[in-house]
Structure formats: structure tokens, C-alpha cells
Design a protein around this motif. Structure first.
Motif, short mmCIF file in Angstrom:
data_model
loop_
_atom_site.label_atom_id
_atom_site.label_comp_id
_atom_site.label_asym_id
_atom_site.label_seq_id
_atom_site.Cartn_x
_atom_site.Cartn_y
_atom_site.Cartn_z
N PRO A 102 0.80 -1.23 0.00
CA PRO A 102 0.00 0.00 0.00
C PRO A 102 0.84 1.29 0.00
O PRO A 102 1.73 1.47 0.83
N PHE A 103 0.54 2.16 -0.97
CA PHE A 103 1.01 3.54 -0.91
C PHE A 103 -0.07 4.32 -0.17
O PHE A 103 -1.22 4.40 -0.63
N ILE A 104 0.26 4.89 0.98
CA ILE A 104 -0.74 5.48 1.86
C ILE A 104 -0.46 6.98 2.03
O ILE A 104 0.67 7.39 2.30
N ALA A 105 -1.50 7.78 1.87
CA ALA A 105 -1.39 9.23 2.10
C ALA A 105 -2.75 9.75 2.55
O ALA A 105 -3.75 9.02 2.56
N GLU A 145 3.03 7.05 -5.45
CA GLU A 145 3.34 5.88 -6.27
C GLU A 145 4.07 6.30 -7.56
O GLU A 145 5.06 5.68 -7.94
N ARG A 146 3.59 7.36 -8.22
CA ARG A 146 4.26 7.84 -9.44
C ARG A 146 5.69 8.29 -9.14
O ARG A 146 6.61 8.06 -9.93
N GLU A 147 5.88 8.90 -7.98
CA GLU A 147 7.21 9.36 -7.58
C GLU A 147 8.19 8.19 -7.52
O GLU A 147 9.34 8.30 -7.99
N VAL A 196 -0.67 -3.98 -5.65
CA VAL A 196 -0.27 -2.64 -5.21
C VAL A 196 -1.53 -1.79 -5.11
O VAL A 196 -2.37 -1.80 -6.01
N PHE A 197 -1.67 -1.06 -4.01
CA PHE A 197 -2.87 -0.26 -3.78
C PHE A 197 -2.44 1.11 -3.29
O PHE A 197 -1.63 1.23 -2.38
N ALA A 198 -2.97 2.16 -3.93
CA ALA A 198 -2.69 3.53 -3.51
C ALA A 198 -3.97 4.16 -3.01
O ALA A 198 -4.99 4.18 -3.71
N GLY A 199 -3.94 4.70 -1.78
CA GLY A 199 -5.15 5.31 -1.25
C GLY A 199 -4.95 5.84 0.15
O GLY A 199 -3.84 5.84 0.70
N THR A 200 -6.04 6.25 0.75
CA THR A 200 -6.03 6.75 2.12
C THR A 200 -6.02 5.57 3.09
O THR A 200 -6.30 4.43 2.70
N VAL A 223 -7.39 1.74 2.25
CA VAL A 223 -6.60 0.52 2.44
C VAL A 223 -7.34 -0.44 3.37
O VAL A 223 -7.44 -1.64 3.09
N ALA A 224 -7.89 0.10 4.46
CA ALA A 224 -8.66 -0.74 5.38
C ALA A 224 -9.89 -1.32 4.68
O ALA A 224 -10.25 -2.49 4.91
N ASP A 225 -10.52 -0.55 3.80
CA ASP A 225 -11.70 -1.03 3.07
C ASP A 225 -11.36 -2.24 2.21
O ASP A 225 -12.11 -3.23 2.19
#
Length: 451
Positions: free
Chosen positions: A276-279, A289-291, A370-374, A378-380
Motif C-alpha cells: 500500500p502507498f498510503i497518504a 506511487e508515481r514518484e 499494489v494499492f494507492a489510497g487513504t 486501504v482498510a476497506d
């Protein structure tokens, strides 16, 4: 105990990859690539995982230098040794290491994991692999890597021998009668006499039965041979899936295979990987993730993809679509020995990416999701897969260490706890306790030997 406490609970492991699971993590300033041979770095990561009451930390491994060391930090410390250092710095977190049945012998591997279980007070787990890297053969004086079917045939004998060694001391063999001068009851310590086609071990073992009976047996193969092996032996299974439906099909198949061996399906934990990418916002998470993707080196990604496909790819235009013919031999997802090839083939078929786009898709976690989100998103997704019988939990694969695990522990775990899906404190001391697994009964007794 309340109904909430009786609910099925998630299992969560921290899958530790030196700088992080994204292939460009070592280049990013948020990582600590300069510390990947420093034991205290891993001790700190394990303490973060333990503070969040995660089930275990897990290390992958292989007996060869894997990957393009010119463009990535692919070297690593030997994991069982490293986990011993982590055991000394932690109290409850489980300790899982990968070790190969192809390039160890049963007796020395049984000693390594048995010792880790004793040293840690019952927190050891063995991720059983047969090794898929052809380069390993030359490191052990072999001309060629054994074929897939032969590796699994040896693995079955190997695991049977290791379990027999751990069971060769009955649980009450140590008497410790100082007055009578009797340390152990020798009638409760047995030779195992294992003689197979690939493995011969006399025994007995040279230490008492491990605290957990035997360390938790973990496995990661998804081929037909791997699934059959998992159904028979595995107590936790690490797997890679991109889609919920595929994960559900795998979950049902493994549970059914376990039942066919007379095992309880709930005693086999299915744990897909999630990176997870988390922000704070989804936009910010995708930007992160793009970075990371912009730091990738195409030559490294192409080499990784060549290992999956078995074909040379240097002639491909990075900005042209991936040629579908590249995956023509992937086979049916339920009937092929190259399960990771099938995962990648599915991505290509559904998304029709460019070569560069595919390299970016695989850069995050080598085919794992791979998952990007809040934190909430991520918990969802974790909850959806858990409640949909696609997973019993997850191998959490942060794109970068140490911060990627810290944000998961501090932002996602509290949400899972609030939803009643994850523990707020440890209720036991062993890895079996954390996973909710029974302690196995010893298979070797004086009556069994005489029979």
C-alpha cells in the motif's frame, strides 16, 4: 467473552524487504538503504510491527544473488541468523524465515528452526520453498537446477523428515531429576529412520521438541504441485492475486485440498500480499506511487520480466504495447507450474499496458497487489477481501522501509481495530497463538515406534 471477541480476526504479517518492496525504494530519500546490513535496523522495524500487534515479521530468501545488483539493493542477510537477533530485541512478534528444501539437508534445517523456536519462546515459522532460481545450482556444486516435479517430491520427503526430527523427543522426555541423576528418559527419545528416494535421516534430534511442537509451516507456491503441497502441510500460505475473484477461487481450492487431507480448513491461513502507498488523500497516494515509479531503471525491470517470461526483451520499444505473444505459454491459471507468469499475463490481458507501463505495474511488489489510497481505503480493501473469503489476512509489503510500515501501523491498524477485525493486544505468546493454530501432537512415541 463478547460476540465481538469471538469474531474471526485478521492475520497481518510485515513482509520485510531490505529497503522496501518497490524496486526503486533504495533510491528514494524515505528509505534507509544504507542500513540494510545493520541488524539494529531490522530490530527497529520488528518493534514497530510488534507495537501494532502484528502476527509476524517475514523474510524472503534464496541461496543466490538474485536480481540486477547494479541497479537495486538485492543482497541480504541470512534470515534465520537475523531473526535470532530480532528475537532478542522483541517479546511477542512471530519470526518467519524462508529456507529451501532443495539446498538444505533436513537435519541442519531442523536444528536452525528448532533453535530459533527455543530461543524466541515459540515464535518461529518456516516458509518452505523449493527454490525457483536456476543460478542457485552452481553455488552448490550442481550442473543444473532440479526439475519442478523433482523439487516437490524431495520437498515432501524433506518436510516429513524435519517434522519427525522435531517429534523424536516426546514432550515429557526431559525429566531433570537432579536427585536421581536422570536428565532425560531415553526411552522417550527415538530414532526416526527416515529412508526415502531423496532424503535419508536416522536421528534422533539433538534438542528437545520445540515449544510450538514444531514451528509454523508456511508455503508460497501456487502451481498444482504447490497447491497440493500446501493442502497437505501448510499452516499459512503466502500468495499473489490482483483480483478478488481470483483470490476467492484460490482460497476455496486450498481450503478444499486441506480438508481432503483430513485437516480443518480454518487451520490453514491464506495471506495474499498487499503493497500500500498510503497518504491523506487518494490523489496524494497516487502521486507518491508515481514518484517511486519515476525512479525505476528500465534495464532492471526488463531483467525481472525476462526471468518471469523466459524470453529476451531488450528489443522491445518501452512505449509500445506489450506483445500478447509474450504470454502465449502462460497456460490456464489452475494448471501451470509458472503461477507468477499467469499473474502477469492477466495484467497484460486486462489492461493492455505499454512495456514501460507493465514495468511500473510490476515495480511495486513483483506481481503482488499494489494499492494507492487513504488509510480508510486501504482498510476497506483489506476488509472486503477478508469478508469475501478471499483472504484470512495479508502479508503487508510496504513499498519503502521503515516509514511505509510505520504509516500502516499508525493509520490503518487502528481503523481495522475499530471495525473489530484485528486484535488490540496479544492474547498469547507464540506464533501459533497469534494465528489461532493448535499445537500439533507429537507423532513419535514409544508405542508408535514399537508398532
Amino acid at each position: 467473552m463478547s460476540d465481538r471477541e469471538h469474531r474471526r480476526q485478521l492475520s497481518l504479517n510485515a513482509f520485510i524487504y531490505p529497503a522496501g518492496h518497490h524496486e526503486a525504494a533504495w533510491r528514494h530519500p524515505a528509505s534507509a538503504a544504507e542500513r540494510i546490513y545493520d541488524a539494529s535496523y531490522y530490530q527497529e522495524i520488528a518493534r514497530t510491527a510488534e507495537a501494532a500487534t502484528l502476527d509476524a515479521v517475514f523474510f524472503a530468501d534464496g541461496p543466490a544473488l538474485q536480481g540486477d545488483v547494479a541497479h537495486n539493493a538485492v543482497g541480504r542477510l541470512e534470515p534465520i541468523t537475523l531473526l535470532t537477533a530480532i528475537a532478542a530485541a522483541t517479546e511477542r512478534i512471530g519470526l518467519i524465515a524462508t529456507a529451501s528444501t532443495t539446498y538444505y539437508e533436513p537435519y541442519n534445517l531442523a536444528r536452525l528452526f528448532g533453535s530459533l523456536d527455543h530461543i524466541s519462546g515459540g515464535r518461529a515459522g518456516w516458509n518452505i520453498v523449493t527454490t525457483g532460481n536456476d543460478a542457485a545450482a552452481a553455488n552448490f556444486g550442481l550442473d543444473a537446477h532440479p526439475p519442478h516435479a523433482e523439487r516437490y517430491a524431495r520437498a515432501r520427503e524433506f518436510v516429513d523428515a524435519v517434522i519427525a526430527l522435531w517429534d523424536s523427543w516426546e514432550d515429557d522426555a526431559v525429566v531433570l531429576d537432579r536427585e536421581a541423576g536422570i536428565y532425560a528418559d531415553a526411552s522417550k527419545i527415538h530414532e526416526i529412520g527416515h529412508a526415502g528416494e531423496y532424503v535419508r535421516v536416522r536421528g534422533p534430534f539433538n534438542q528437545p521438541r520445540p515449544p510450538q511442537g514444531h514451528p509454523v509451516l508456511v508455503q508460497a507456491g501456487a502451481s498444482n504441485d504447490g497447491r497440493a503441497f500446501a493442502g497437505r502441510y501448510a499452516e499459512a500460505i503466502f500468495t499473489a492475486h490482483q483480483r478478488l475473484a481470483d483470490a476467492q477461487a484460490f482460497y476455496a481450492d486450498i481450503k478444499a485440498r486441506a480438508a481432503s487431507f483430513g485437516r480443518r480448513p480454518e487451520d490453514v491461513k491464506i495471506l495474499p500480499g498487499i503493497s500500500p502507498f498510503i497518504a491523506g488523500t487518494e490523489t496524494a497516494a497516487r502521486a507518491l506511487e508515481r514518484e517511486f515509479n519515476e525512479l525505476t531503471v528500465p534495464a532492471y525491470g526488463l531483467l525481472q520480466l525476462e526471468r518471469i517470461t523466459g524470453a529476451s526483451l531488450n528489443h522491445l520499444d518501452l512505449d509500445a504495447p506489450v506483445p500478447p505473444a509474450l504470454f502465449a505459454g502462460a497456460g490456464d491459471v489452475t494448471d501451470n507450474g509458472r503461477s507468477r507468469l499467469q499473474v502477469v499475463a492477466g495484467i497484460v490481458e486486462r489492461e493492455r499496458p505499454t512495456v514501460r507501463g507493465l514495468l511500473h505495474r510490476l515495480a511495486g511488489a513483483r506481481g503482488h497487489r499494489v494499492f494507492a489510497g487513504t488509510p480508510e481505503q486501504v482498510a476497506d480493501t483489506i476488509e472486503e477481501w477478508f469478508r469475501s473469503n478471499a483472504a484470512d489476512g495479508f502479508n503487508v509489503m510496504p513499498p519503502y522501509y521503515p516509514g511505509g510500515l510505520t504509516i500502516f501501523a499508525e493509520a490503518v491498524v487502528p481503523i481495522l481495530r475499530d471495525r473489530g477485525l484485528f486484535r488490540t493486544e496479544y492474547t498469547g505468546h507464540t506464533l501459533r497463538d497469534h494465528f489461532g493454530l493448535p499445537r500439533p501432537t507429537g507423532r513419535i512415541t514409544a508405542s508408535a515406534v514399537s508398532a
